[in-house]
Structure formats: structure tokens, C-alpha cells
Design an enzyme around this catalytic site. Sequence first.
Site, PDB file in Angstrom:
ATOM      1  N   ASP A  13       0.821  -1.230   0.000  1.00  0.00           N
ATOM      2  CA  ASP A  13       0.000   0.000   0.000  1.00  0.00           C
ATOM      3  C   ASP A  13       0.844   1.264   0.000  1.00  0.00           C
ATOM      4  O   ASP A  13       0.433   2.302   0.504  1.00  0.00           O
ATOM      5  CB  ASP A  13      -0.953   0.047   1.222  1.00  0.00           C
ATOM      6  CG  ASP A  13      -1.770  -1.201   1.362  1.00  0.00           C
ATOM      7  OD1 ASP A  13      -2.283  -1.664   0.329  1.00  0.00           O
ATOM      8  OD2 ASP A  13      -1.893  -1.725   2.479  1.00  0.00           O
ATOM      9  N   LYS A  16       2.395   1.990  -5.103  1.00  0.00           N
ATOM     10  CA  LYS A  16       3.084   1.446  -6.291  1.00  0.00           C
ATOM     11  C   LYS A  16       2.269   1.683  -7.554  1.00  0.00           C
ATOM     12  O   LYS A  16       2.825   1.978  -8.606  1.00  0.00           O
ATOM     13  CB  LYS A  16       3.358  -0.065  -6.124  1.00  0.00           C
ATOM     14  CG  LYS A  16       4.344  -0.378  -5.027  1.00  0.00           C
ATOM     15  CD  LYS A  16       4.466  -1.847  -4.797  1.00  0.00           C
ATOM     16  CE  LYS A  16       3.190  -2.469  -4.302  1.00  0.00           C
ATOM     17  NZ  LYS A  16       2.755  -2.048  -2.965  1.00  0.00           N
ATOM     18  N   HIS A  41      -3.867  -2.003  -6.441  1.00  0.00           N
ATOM     19  CA  HIS A  41      -3.077  -0.827  -6.806  1.00  0.00           C
ATOM     20  C   HIS A  41      -4.026   0.270  -7.244  1.00  0.00           C
ATOM     21  O   HIS A  41      -4.761   0.105  -8.207  1.00  0.00           O
ATOM     22  CB  HIS A  41      -2.112  -1.166  -7.950  1.00  0.00           C
ATOM     23  CG  HIS A  41      -0.995  -2.039  -7.504  1.00  0.00           C
ATOM     24  ND1 HIS A  41      -0.030  -2.514  -8.342  1.00  0.00           N
ATOM     25  CD2 HIS A  41      -0.676  -2.511  -6.278  1.00  0.00           C
ATOM     26  CE1 HIS A  41       0.825  -3.244  -7.658  1.00  0.00           C
ATOM     27  NE2 HIS A  41       0.443  -3.254  -6.409  1.00  0.00           N
ATOM     28  N   LEU A 333       3.665  12.470   0.849  1.00  0.00           N
ATOM     29  CA  LEU A 333       4.287  13.483   1.702  1.00  0.00           C
ATOM     30  C   LEU A 333       3.261  14.545   2.083  1.00  0.00           C
ATOM     31  O   LEU A 333       3.285  15.088   3.193  1.00  0.00           O
ATOM     32  CB  LEU A 333       5.484  14.117   0.968  1.00  0.00           C
ATOM     33  CG  LEU A 333       6.355  15.015   1.835  1.00  0.00           C
ATOM     34  CD1 LEU A 333       7.022  14.236   2.956  1.00  0.00           C
ATOM     35  CD2 LEU A 333       7.410  15.735   1.003  1.00  0.00           C
ATOM     36  N   ASP A 334       2.323  14.822   1.178  1.00  0.00           N
ATOM     37  CA  ASP A 334       1.282  15.835   1.442  1.00  0.00           C
ATOM     38  C   ASP A 334       0.436  15.500   2.669  1.00  0.00           C
ATOM     39  O   ASP A 334      -0.086  16.389   3.332  1.00  0.00           O
ATOM     40  CB  ASP A 334       0.370  15.972   0.205  1.00  0.00           C
ATOM     41  CG  ASP A 334      -0.210  14.627  -0.230  1.00  0.00           C
ATOM     42  OD1 ASP A 334       0.585  13.705  -0.501  1.00  0.00           O
ATOM     43  OD2 ASP A 334      -1.446  14.490  -0.293  1.00  0.00           O
ATOM     44  N   SER A 413       6.042  12.166  -4.184  1.00  0.00           N
ATOM     45  CA  SER A 413       4.653  12.260  -4.622  1.00  0.00           C
ATOM     46  C   SER A 413       3.862  13.084  -3.609  1.00  0.00           C
ATOM     47  O   SER A 413       3.946  12.848  -2.404  1.00  0.00           O
ATOM     48  CB  SER A 413       4.089  10.845  -4.760  1.00  0.00           C
ATOM     49  OG  SER A 413       2.710  10.886  -4.992  1.00  0.00           O
TER      50      SER A 413
HETATM   51  P1  GDP Z   1      -0.309   0.243  -3.776  1.00  0.00           P
HETATM   52  O1  GDP Z   1      -0.984  -1.042  -3.472  1.00  0.00           O
HETATM   53  O2  GDP Z   1       1.127   0.264  -3.363  1.00  0.00           O
HETATM   54  O3  GDP Z   1      -0.504   0.725  -5.184  1.00  0.00           O
HETATM   55  O4  GDP Z   1      -0.983   1.317  -2.840  1.00  0.00           O
HETATM   56  P2  GDP Z   1      -2.504   1.762  -2.741  1.00  0.00           P
HETATM   57  O5  GDP Z   1      -3.313   1.406  -3.883  1.00  0.00           O
HETATM   58  O6  GDP Z   1      -2.999   1.432  -1.378  1.00  0.00           O
HETATM   59  O7  GDP Z   1      -2.249   3.325  -2.900  1.00  0.00           O
HETATM   60  C1  GDP Z   1      -2.112   4.145  -1.904  1.00  0.00           C
HETATM   61  C2  GDP Z   1      -3.265   5.151  -1.851  1.00  0.00           C
HETATM   62  O8  GDP Z   1      -2.704   6.428  -1.760  1.00  0.00           O
HETATM   63  C3  GDP Z   1      -4.169   5.235  -3.054  1.00  0.00           C
HETATM   64  O9  GDP Z   1      -5.446   5.635  -2.643  1.00  0.00           O
HETATM   65  C4  GDP Z   1      -3.511   6.292  -3.926  1.00  0.00           C
HETATM   66  O10 GDP Z   1      -4.393   6.949  -4.810  1.00  0.00           O
HETATM   67  C5  GDP Z   1      -3.051   7.227  -2.879  1.00  0.00           C
HETATM   68  N1  GDP Z   1      -1.835   7.963  -3.177  1.00  0.00           N
HETATM   69  C6  GDP Z   1      -0.729   7.520  -3.833  1.00  0.00           C
HETATM   70  N2  GDP Z   1       0.234   8.466  -3.811  1.00  0.00           N
HETATM   71  C7  GDP Z   1      -0.287   9.517  -3.115  1.00  0.00           C
HETATM   72  C8  GDP Z   1       0.222  10.776  -2.685  1.00  0.00           C
HETATM   73  O11 GDP Z   1       1.375  11.125  -2.949  1.00  0.00           O
HETATM   74  N3  GDP Z   1      -0.601  11.569  -1.954  1.00  0.00           N
HETATM   75  C9  GDP Z   1      -1.861  11.214  -1.618  1.00  0.00           C
HETATM   76  N4  GDP Z   1      -2.593  12.054  -0.888  1.00  0.00           N
HETATM   77  N5  GDP Z   1      -2.379  10.033  -1.980  1.00  0.00           N
HETATM   78  C10 GDP Z   1      -1.595   9.197  -2.711  1.00  0.00           C
END
Ligand code: GDP
Length: 424
Positions: A13, A16, A41, A333-334, A413
Site C-alpha cells: 500500500d 506502487k 493498486h 508526503l502531502d 509524490s
Molecule cells: P499500492 O498497493 O502500493 O498501489 O498502494 P494503494 O493502492 O494502497 O495506494 C495508496 C493510496 O494512496 C491510493 O489511494 C492512492 O491513490 C493514494 N496515493 C498515492 N500516492 C499519493 C500521494 O502522494 N498523496 C496522496 N494524498 N495520496 C496518494
Amino acid sequence: MKSCAIVGINWGDEGKGRMVDLLTEDYDIVIRYQGGGNAGHTVVNKYGKFALHLLPSGIFHDGVVNVLGNGVALDAENLWAEIEDVRQKGVCVDPAHLKISDRASLLLPWHRDLDALEEARLGSRQYGSTKQGIAPFYSDKYQKKTVLAGELFYPDELREHLAELLEWKNLILTGVYGVNPYTFEELMDWIVTYGERIKPFVCDTGAFLRSRVAEGKSILFESQLGALRDLDYGIYPYTTSSNAIAAFAPIGSGLPSVRLDEVVGVVKAYSTCVGEGPFVCELFGEEANRLREAGGEYGAKTGRPRRVGPLDLVATRYGVQVQGATALALTKLDVLSYMEKIPVCTQYELDGKRSDVFPFPTALKEAKPILETLNGWRCDISGIRSWEKLPAAAKRYVEYLEERVGCPIRYVSVGPERDAIIIR
Ligand code: GDP
């Protein structure tokens, strides 16, 4: 030919999906090489917001070929639902741009049943499975008790093979768990329905990929979960049942002789963990709720609230090492913008001593976090697109992590959208 794997450094999570979606622009082929319907993802782009479980994140890019390699748990039912979902939103999915390895094994309906039955048997001692059948599937694959996608092209032999598997599996379903057996008709109905739907996509992806490599095409390997969930290198038994590390990418993809040029490790700016198992930096109460809400930390597959905590540098360093990361992407980071002081775990205390080493899983239960705090920036950074414009405290946070982890942070990001990225 250039090749790159995008992998998770922690518990999964990490974001990626958004990184693969961003970097796919530079690659010809995107491959999923392990896992199945258990992780999601999240990709946000012009078509909408998607939680992709099986489809490679390159599916949204015209001209990119997406491959499900031999290492995936081929859940045809979930895959078909995903294909229909993205098609409805205007994305083209056809055999020219989605290919499934004929050597991928099929996740059969009883794998999901067995996953749920075993978690129910364990009760309060359960592993926290997503109940997508992954552990029973990989057990059966290594016992040679499931079928390969390529067998769909040999219907007579497939019927015989399924009848044999059914006889064995029903002994377990009825004898061990005391539930109803599957009938041959039920099993064949499922195979006819879903097997026929995915069959047009099934081919010898190994031969296809070797020919593309010979032409110099570039390849992106997309991993699921993170280093701490890897079957061999993670927090066993709270791992997944496949290898999520970059080293497995060539094997699970159908290109066993390819060497990776680059490994981009994805790290979230704080820690999250879904399911059970030791989580040294875990926050509780109001502080945890605030971070969970700020980051929207609820499972992409299950909707479960994720456990949250400060960034764990001990676990992150270990993740970087076992992944062999050559660069990092720091996401979300936000989300930390509301914090006045940002805690970071720099070491563990174990047996009264400070340690930088990520310990054996059993010892991890006793580890206590040693925290340092850094200054927060207290302003919205989600609209910033260049390193120079980031507040000094945010830059300091990134540089501090980089120094402590020993790997360059190339991407920062600041939002879920494709363009919400700072490239250093
Ligand atoms: P993955 O399985 O590694 O792809 O992770 P997830 O699908 O759980 O993604 C992480 C969540 O954070 C998703 O809802 C993304 O849209 C969101 N996300 C990814 N990068 C950022 C970011 O830089 N800032 C914010 N606020 N949300 C992000």
C-alpha cells in the site's frame, strides 16, 4: 533494452500503482509477476479512479503491452470483473495489449473457500488474510495440484486433470473442514464460464517476451505488496504466499535470464500495515485516527482500517536492502502537512540495547521504537511540482530519510493524480 522493477519497501500500500501508472510512459511492456486478487493498486487518471488487483497498471496506456506472468495467482473470475470494469470506463482491453502466460496457474473456486475456512478455524489467531484464496492457491501450486492456463487449449486432458484434483480436494473440504464437496458439474461450469472468457488472452508469453527483448523493447515489472510481506524475507508467517521482491521479477515474468537495470522502491512518508503481525511503530487512539483519516488509510481490497504509525527507518532500510533498490519514490508526503512535529523511528530497542538491524520475526514482537522528531511544514504542498518550491522543512524531511536509508529519493509524490509528482 532497459528493465525496471517497481516494488514496495514496507508492508504494501505504498502507492506502487500510481508510480507504475506514471512511469509506464517510458516502457513498452508492463508485467505483473506474483500475487493475485489480494492487493489493490490504486490508479487515478483521466478514466477515473481504479483499484487494480490483477490487471497491470499499464492497461491505461495505449501501445503498452500488459502481461500477467507465470508467477501470478490467475484468478479468472476477479480478472474478468476488472476487465469489464475498465472497459465500461472506456479503456481498450484486447489480446493485443493484454497477454496472460499459458504457464500461469489458475486459482480455482475452492481456494477462496479454503482461505476463509482456515481463517475461521484459527479464530482469534487468524493471519488477517484478504480471503482471496492466495495461500491455498500457492500451496497447491507447489504441490502441483492446480491447472495451468495453457491447459484450457486441451479440453479432454483438462477434464481428466480436473476430475483428479476434485477427488483430492473434496477429501480436504469434507474430511478436514466438514463442508460440502464440489461436484464435477460445478467445477466444469466455472471453467467453461471463466476459462472461455480469458482464453483469448492466454499465450506463450515467454516466447513473446524473449522476442521483444531481442528487439530492444523496455520492460517494467510491477510488484504487489512489499518487502516485509515477502514469503522468504518478510515477517513470516504474516507474509503473503509469494515473493514480492524484485529478484523474483524475472522468474515470475517468463524472462528468467533478464537482469534488472533499475529497482524503484516505493516508500510511504509514514507507516501503514493491513492485517495481523508485529508492527513496531504502531500508533493508537486519537493520533492514529488523525493520521488514518488524513491519509485515507482503508484497504483497497477489503475497506479495513489500516494500522498506522510514523515512518520506520529500521524496517525501511531492510526493505531497501532486500529489494536491492537503486532509487526510491516517497509517496503521500502531502498527508503529513497537518503535523507540527513529525515523529520518525530511527532505531529499535531490543533486550535493553539500541539496534539498527531488522530482527528475526519472533524477536520483532519485543522491539520498541526509538523516535526522533522533525519539524513539520504546516502548509498545503499538494500543488507543488518542483523541488525548489517545497518548504524547507519538507525538503529536510526527505533528505533526512534519504541519508538514514542510504538510497536516493528520486520521486516525491504529493497527491494521487498522475502529475502530482516532484522529480529530483
Ligand atoms: P499500492 O498497493 O502500493 O498501489 O498502494 P494503494 O493502492 O494502497 O495506494 C495508496 C493510496 O494512496 C491510493 O489511494 C492512492 O491513490 C493514494 N496515493 C498515492 N500516492 C499519493 C500521494 O502522494 N498523496 C496522496 N494524498 N495520496 C496518494
